[in-house]
Structures are given as structure tokens and as C-alpha cells.
Design a protein around this motif. Structure first.
Motif, PDB file in Angstrom:
ATOM      1  N   ALA A  14      12.456   2.879  11.755  1.00  0.00           N
ATOM      2  CA  ALA A  14      11.948   1.728  12.501  1.00  0.00           C
ATOM      3  C   ALA A  14      11.539   0.652  11.505  1.00  0.00           C
ATOM      4  O   ALA A  14      10.610   0.841  10.724  1.00  0.00           O
ATOM      5  N   ASN A  22      -0.697  11.342   6.253  1.00  0.00           N
ATOM      6  CA  ASN A  22      -0.183  12.444   7.073  1.00  0.00           C
ATOM      7  C   ASN A  22       0.990  13.098   6.359  1.00  0.00           C
ATOM      8  O   ASN A  22       1.635  12.466   5.510  1.00  0.00           O
ATOM      9  N   ALA A  57       7.490   8.365  16.725  1.00  0.00           N
ATOM     10  CA  ALA A  57       6.882   7.420  15.789  1.00  0.00           C
ATOM     11  C   ALA A  57       5.625   8.104  15.247  1.00  0.00           C
ATOM     12  O   ALA A  57       4.592   8.172  15.925  1.00  0.00           O
ATOM     13  N   SER A  67       5.125   3.640  20.930  1.00  0.00           N
ATOM     14  CA  SER A  67       6.284   4.457  21.313  1.00  0.00           C
ATOM     15  C   SER A  67       6.058   5.080  22.691  1.00  0.00           C
ATOM     16  O   SER A  67       5.044   5.727  22.941  1.00  0.00           O
ATOM     17  N   ILE A  80      12.547  -2.888  15.182  1.00  0.00           N
ATOM     18  CA  ILE A  80      11.441  -2.825  16.147  1.00  0.00           C
ATOM     19  C   ILE A  80      10.723  -4.169  16.307  1.00  0.00           C
ATOM     20  O   ILE A  80       9.706  -4.254  17.007  1.00  0.00           O
ATOM     21  N   ASN A  99      16.728   1.280  13.778  1.00  0.00           N
ATOM     22  CA  ASN A  99      16.556   0.279  14.843  1.00  0.00           C
ATOM     23  C   ASN A  99      15.519  -0.768  14.452  1.00  0.00           C
ATOM     24  O   ASN A  99      14.572  -0.495  13.722  1.00  0.00           O
ATOM     25  N   ALA A 108       2.466   8.658  12.871  1.00  0.00           N
ATOM     26  CA  ALA A 108       1.516   7.838  12.096  1.00  0.00           C
ATOM     27  C   ALA A 108       1.553   8.278  10.633  1.00  0.00           C
ATOM     28  O   ALA A 108       1.541   9.477  10.345  1.00  0.00           O
ATOM     29  N   ASP A 109       1.615   7.312   9.742  1.00  0.00           N
ATOM     30  CA  ASP A 109       1.650   7.656   8.314  1.00  0.00           C
ATOM     31  C   ASP A 109       0.269   8.089   7.814  1.00  0.00           C
ATOM     32  O   ASP A 109       0.171   8.815   6.838  1.00  0.00           O
ATOM     33  N   SER A 133       9.326   1.043  23.601  1.00  0.00           N
ATOM     34  CA  SER A 133       9.041   0.944  25.049  1.00  0.00           C
ATOM     35  C   SER A 133      10.203   0.429  25.905  1.00  0.00           C
ATOM     36  O   SER A 133      10.174   0.588  27.120  1.00  0.00           O
ATOM     37  N   MET A 163      14.168  13.626  14.801  1.00  0.00           N
ATOM     38  CA  MET A 163      12.808  13.068  14.758  1.00  0.00           C
ATOM     39  C   MET A 163      12.831  11.636  15.315  1.00  0.00           C
ATOM     40  O   MET A 163      12.928  10.667  14.570  1.00  0.00           O
ATOM     41  N   LYS A 200      14.329  10.507   2.307  1.00  0.00           N
ATOM     42  CA  LYS A 200      13.961  11.603   3.227  1.00  0.00           C
ATOM     43  C   LYS A 200      14.893  12.798   3.067  1.00  0.00           C
ATOM     44  O   LYS A 200      14.511  13.921   3.353  1.00  0.00           O
ATOM     45  N   LYS A 260      10.787   7.168  25.264  1.00  0.00           N
ATOM     46  CA  LYS A 260      12.057   7.041  26.013  1.00  0.00           C
ATOM     47  C   LYS A 260      13.283   7.428  25.177  1.00  0.00           C
ATOM     48  O   LYS A 260      14.215   8.050  25.679  1.00  0.00           O
ATOM     49  N   ASP A 309       4.740  14.050   5.733  1.00  0.00           N
ATOM     50  CA  ASP A 309       6.017  13.456   6.155  1.00  0.00           C
ATOM     51  C   ASP A 309       6.844  14.605   6.739  1.00  0.00           C
ATOM     52  O   ASP A 309       7.437  15.403   6.005  1.00  0.00           O
ATOM     53  N   ILE A 310       6.868  14.687   8.058  1.00  0.00           N
ATOM     54  CA  ILE A 310       7.507  15.845   8.727  1.00  0.00           C
ATOM     55  C   ILE A 310       8.998  15.889   8.407  1.00  0.00           C
ATOM     56  O   ILE A 310       9.549  16.928   8.042  1.00  0.00           O
ATOM     57  N   LEU A 311       9.644  14.730   8.535  1.00  0.00           N
ATOM     58  CA  LEU A 311      11.102  14.659   8.340  1.00  0.00           C
ATOM     59  C   LEU A 311      11.485  15.093   6.919  1.00  0.00           C
ATOM     60  O   LEU A 311      12.373  15.938   6.722  1.00  0.00           O
TER      61      LEU A 311
HETATM   62  O1  PMT Z   1       9.647   5.895  22.059  1.00  0.00           O
HETATM   63  P1  PMT Z   1      10.344   4.595  22.405  1.00  0.00           P
HETATM   64  O2  PMT Z   1       9.425   3.615  23.081  1.00  0.00           O
HETATM   65  O3  PMT Z   1      11.623   4.838  23.165  1.00  0.00           O
HETATM   66  O4  PMT Z   1      10.753   3.887  21.030  1.00  0.00           O
HETATM   67  C1  PMT Z   1      11.710   4.467  20.211  1.00  0.00           C
HETATM   68  C2  PMT Z   1      11.349   4.325  18.720  1.00  0.00           C
HETATM   69  C3  PMT Z   1      11.386   2.853  18.313  1.00  0.00           C
HETATM   70  C4  PMT Z   1       9.965   4.909  18.463  1.00  0.00           C
HETATM   71  C5  PMT Z   1      12.437   5.168  17.960  1.00  0.00           C
HETATM   72  O5  PMT Z   1      13.701   4.619  18.216  1.00  0.00           O
HETATM   73  C6  PMT Z   1      12.154   5.207  16.472  1.00  0.00           C
HETATM   74  O6  PMT Z   1      12.510   4.321  15.714  1.00  0.00           O
HETATM   75  N1  PMT Z   1      11.470   6.277  16.030  1.00  0.00           N
HETATM   76  C7  PMT Z   1      11.020   6.452  14.615  1.00  0.00           C
HETATM   77  C8  PMT Z   1       9.759   5.683  14.379  1.00  0.00           C
HETATM   78  C9  PMT Z   1       9.246   5.859  12.946  1.00  0.00           C
HETATM   79  O7  PMT Z   1       8.242   6.509  12.751  1.00  0.00           O
HETATM   80  O8  PMT Z   1      10.039   5.338  12.024  1.00  0.00           O
HETATM   81  P2  PMT Z   1       9.713   5.350  10.419  1.00  0.00           P
HETATM   82  O9  PMT Z   1      10.790   4.495   9.842  1.00  0.00           O
HETATM   83  O10 PMT Z   1       8.301   4.998  10.189  1.00  0.00           O
HETATM   84  O11 PMT Z   1       9.923   6.860  10.022  1.00  0.00           O
HETATM   85  C10 PMT Z   1      11.182   7.353   9.579  1.00  0.00           C
HETATM   86  C11 PMT Z   1      11.391   8.752  10.092  1.00  0.00           C
HETATM   87  O12 PMT Z   1      10.426   9.633   9.523  1.00  0.00           O
HETATM   88  C12 PMT Z   1      11.277   8.925  11.587  1.00  0.00           C
HETATM   89  O13 PMT Z   1      12.263   9.828  11.997  1.00  0.00           O
HETATM   90  C13 PMT Z   1       9.886   9.518  11.774  1.00  0.00           C
HETATM   91  O14 PMT Z   1       9.851  10.368  12.932  1.00  0.00           O
HETATM   92  C14 PMT Z   1       9.713  10.315  10.496  1.00  0.00           C
HETATM   93  N2  PMT Z   1       8.321  10.441  10.027  1.00  0.00           N
HETATM   94  C15 PMT Z   1       7.594   9.324   9.739  1.00  0.00           C
HETATM   95  C16 PMT Z   1       6.326   9.473   9.222  1.00  0.00           C
HETATM   96  C17 PMT Z   1       5.809  10.772   9.023  1.00  0.00           C
HETATM   97  N3  PMT Z   1       4.573  10.937   8.555  1.00  0.00           N
HETATM   98  N4  PMT Z   1       6.550  11.828   9.314  1.00  0.00           N
HETATM   99  C18 PMT Z   1       7.808  11.706   9.802  1.00  0.00           C
HETATM  100  O15 PMT Z   1       8.483  12.693  10.066  1.00  0.00           O
END
Ligand code: PMT
Length: 393
Positions: A323, A300, A271, A210, A349, A347, A273-274, A357, A268, A339, A213, A302-304
Motif C-alpha cells: 500500500a 510490531n 493492513a 482497511s 492508497i 495498490n 500496523a507497523d 474501503s 497478506m 520481504k 473487502k 513484520d508478519i509477511l
Molecule cells: O481492506 P480494504 O478496505 O479492502 O483495503 C484493501 C487494502 C488497501 C488494505 C489492501 O489492498 C492492502 O494494500 N493491504 C496491505 C496494506 C499494508 O499493510 O501494506 P504495507 O505496504 O504497509 O505492507 C506490505 C505487506 O506487509 C502487506 O502484505 C502487509 O500485510 C504486510 N505487513 C505489514 C506490516 C507488518 N508489520 N506486517 C506485515 O505482514
């Protein structure tokens, strides 16, 4: 078009200064009140009398006017809705970027808290100069709108990038900024960005690709629409709004939860880390004779999910990202329920032309009521505006 708007034009000492006479006429024809301030060098290219006649206002040049009670640079700054510096020479750009106030124009720029447009014009070698580019970047980071010069034949005889952009470009951007709706004024946004950094030892860590951006684009868009913004970021970025640097998921959680009761909206985009290393060595781990190395990981927070569980009302609006590299919508539908957030931006990925990126993204916005809205591939800056529009109308 610009009825009742106060535009302050700053002219610096470059050959393109003569073109600004026409720009003043364009603003006047659109019913704006125009005041002009010049650096002393600008008057080598255009006369005070001409500018005064066109703007129908006194032209400011000297910083200290003994007939005035209020400091002149403050009254200019207070009165104007926008400052347009054109042409902006390398010299004036350098001074403003470094806080130097040695004439009326640079002093006004230093005191100015409203939008500033700068349209640089100079010799192409000067434009390419490393220090000039660093100064331009500083102005961008401070929230200035830079209208880049165009390529072509230059007055100094060279061909290259350095010509003042078209007057229509300056005019249109001014109108766009002055007429843009500040519909997020009074709202506080907390937005996360970047990949979390989970240390293994004193020199190694776990992270992801990530770039930050997407989150930065959202923060910029919210700020442009008048919101107070805190960007909780793992990537180093300078902005006019508050940027709080964090590394790990734990640090990010603390920074975000601190704002849970004050924020109107939390997004949020980071990205996270889990998993993280169970034990972090405070020294560099040594290679051993064994061909295998086992790293023990623990989950970790889960913040969200935590945000959604801990909020006590429907405020703040909580927005997550999703992602996925396969079954995007199916997984996103499950994730928004799991969540408990209000919106989830899904999106893909696995694609190289969007997501991690890239400057572009293609997303589907899911809401808690089952609504699904796909957004076609576009620059992340545009996607960000569309996401905010979807949430706040
Ligand atoms: O930074 P860029 O290069 O512009 O890329 C953008 C992106 C691809 C990183 C962005 O668009 C994106 O998808 N961000 C979320 C990435 C992610 O962690 O997705 P997830 O499906 O694993 O998590 C779901 C949601 O839970 C996310 O909002 C994440 O922030 C949140 N989360 C995940 C794990 C965790 N331990 N705590 C969280 O809060």
C-alpha cells in the motif's frame, strides 16, 4: 451444455411458480437431469402432473414416503449437483435461514452441501422487510447465490422490486456454477484481512481504514474455486469457510504462522500496523493538566517477512500487498525484495476510487522473477479472481 448434470429445482408457493415450467424445459433442452421438489403451497400455482411431465421425473412433495427405505430428503440431496430454489418466497427463505425443516424442500435445503441458487420473488413490501433482508444476508453468508428480484409491475398490483429475475439469469448462473473449474480443490489458503487493532488502554486503540473487502474477496474467490480457506480477520464476517477473528498484529502473526506448514498459499491483504503501544493500560488513561501527551510505540513483527524467512521450502506460496501513496512501482520493487515474498500486489492508497474501503481496486502484480502485470480498475471481486489466476493459472 449441462450433459449429465443433476439439477434439483425447489418451487415454493408464489405466483411466479408457473414460470418455472419453462425453466425446467430450458434445463432439459440443455441435457440436464431435472428433479423437482415443491412445497405444498407451490401446488396452488402449478400442478404436479405438469411438473412431472416436463421434468420426466417424479415430483417430491411429502417428506415421508412409506415405500422408500432411504430418507427422501437425503437421497435428493445426495443425487443433485446443484439446488435451484425459484421462486423463493419470504416464508421459505426465513425457514432455511433459521434451520427450520418442516417440509421436504426445507429439509433437503438443510441437508444440502453443494451450491444453492435462490431466486426470491414476493411483494415489494415483503422484500424490503427488515427480517427478510436479514434472512437473505444469512443465506448469502452461508454461500448461497441470491439472484435478486427485479423491479416492475407485480402480480399483487404493486410496482416495485419483487418480480422473479429473468429465467435466462437463473439458467446462465446455473451453467456458470456447474461448469466452473474447481482448480483450487485440495489447496489450503490462509488469507488475512482488515486493519489490525493495537490497544492503547481499555477504551482506545490505533488502527486504519482497511475494511477487509480485498481480503474477503480473495477468500471468497479461492473458496468458490474449491480451496479450503481460513480467513484471519479483524472484521466480523460470516462465511461458509473458517473465519478466525484476531485484533492485533501479534495475534494475527500467531494465527497465520500456526498454518505455515499446512498452507499451500498465504495472502497478506491485511493492513498491519507497523507499531503498537509499548505499554497497554488496563484502565482508561486520565486526561492530565499538560497540553501534550506522548505515546511510546514499539515496532510490531513484520508478519509477511517472517513467513518468508521461516518457510523451509517453496511451499506455501507467500503473497503480500503493498500500500503506497507515492512512487508505487518503485516502492513495490524494493518491497518484494525486502520481504522475500513470491508475489506482491501493489495498490495506490491515495486514490479515493480504489484501495481502502472501496469496492474497487486497481493493482499491479509483481513476482519474484521481476514480472510486472498491471490490472485495470475493477471490482475487488474481479481483481481477486485475476490475482488467483496469475498465481495458479
Ligand atoms: O481492506 P480494504 O478496505 O479492502 O483495503 C484493501 C487494502 C488497501 C488494505 C489492501 O489492498 C492492502 O494494500 N493491504 C496491505 C496494506 C499494508 O499493510 O501494506 P504495507 O505496504 O504497509 O505492507 C506490505 C505487506 O506487509 C502487506 O502484505 C502487509 O500485510 C504486510 N505487513 C505489514 C506490516 C507488518 N508489520 N506486517 C506485515 O505482514
Amino acid at each position: 451444455m449441462l450433459n449429465g448434470k443433476n439439477i434439483l429445482i425447489g418451487i415454493t408457493g408464489g405466483i411466479a411458480a408457473y414460470k418455472i415450467c419453462e425453466l425446467i424445459r430450458m434445463f432439459k433442452r440443455a441435457n440436464a437431469n431435472v428433479r423437482v421438489v415443491c412445497t405444498p403451497n407451490a401446488l396452488n400455482f402449478v400442478t404436479k402432473l405438469t411438473l412431472q411431465n416436463l421434468s420426466q421425473n417424479e415430483v417430491g412433495i411429502e417428506e415421508f414416503d412409506l415405500n422408500e427405505f432411504k430418507p427422501e430428503h437425503i437421497s435428493y440431496a445426495d443425487e443433485a449437483d446443484i439446488m435451484v430454489i425459484a421462486p423463493a418466497t419470504a416464508n421459505t427463505i426465513g425457514k432455511i435461514a433459521n434451520g427450520i425443516c418442516d417440509n421436504l424442500l426445507t429439509s433437503i435445503a438443510c441437508a444440502f452441501k453443494k451450491p444453492v441458487i435462490a431466486a426470491p420473488a414476493m411483494n415489494c413490501g415483503m422484500w424490503e422487510n427488515k427480517f427478510v433482508q436479514e434472512n437473505i444476508q444469512k443465506l448469502k453468508n452461508a454461500g448461497y447465490t441470491i439472484l435478486e428480484p427485479e423491479s416492475g409491475y407485480l402480480a399483487c398490483g404493486y410496482e416495485g422490486k419483487g418480480r422473479l429475475c429473468k429465467l435466462e439469469t437463473i439458467f446462465d448462473k446455473t451453467v456458470e456454477i456447474l461448469n466452473s473449474k474447481k482448480n483450487l480443490a485440495g489447496k489450503k489458503f490462509v488469507i488475512t484481512c482488515g486493519g489490525t487493532i493495537e490497544e492503547i488502554d481499555s477504551v482506545r486503540y490505533i488502527s486504519n481504514y482497511s475494511s477487509g473487502k480485498m481480503g474477503i474477496a480473495l477468500a471468497d474467490a479461492a473458496y468458490e474455486q474449491g480451496a479450503e480457506v481460513i480467513l484471519v480477520s479483524t472484521v466480523n464476517v460470516e462465511r461458509a469457510y473458517k473465519v478466525e477473528m484476531v485484533k492485533s498484529a501479534n495475534e494475527m502473526q500467531i494465527a497465520v504462522e500456526k498454518e505455515l506448514n499446512n498452507a499451500d498459499c498465504i495472502i497478506m491483504a491485511a493492513a498491519v500496523a507497523d507499531y503498537r503501544a509499548k505499554n497497554i493500560a488496563d484502565h482508561k488513561l486520565k486526561k492530565t493538566e499538560s497540553n501534550e501527551f506522548t505515546l511510546e510505540l514499539v515496532k510490531n513483527p513484520d508478519i509477511l517477512k517472517g513467513l518468508c524467512e521461516k518457510r523451509t521450502s517453496d511451499k506455501p506460496v507467500v503473497v503480500g500487498f503493498c500500500a503506497e501513496s507515492e512512487d508505487l512501482i518503485k516502492n513495490a520493487k524494493e518491497k518484494i525484495l525486502k520481504k522475500g515474498c513470491d508475489y506482491l500486489i501493489a495498490n495506490d492508497i491515495s486514490r479515493k476510487d480504489i484501495g481502502f474501503s472501496s469496492d474497487f481496486n486497481e493493482v499491479t502484480i509483481l513476482d519474484k522473477n521481476g514480472g510486472i502485470k498491471p490490472l485495470q480498475r475493477a471490482a475487488k471481486t474481479e481483481i481477486a479472481k485475476e490475482i488467483l489466476k496469475e498465481i495458479y493459472g
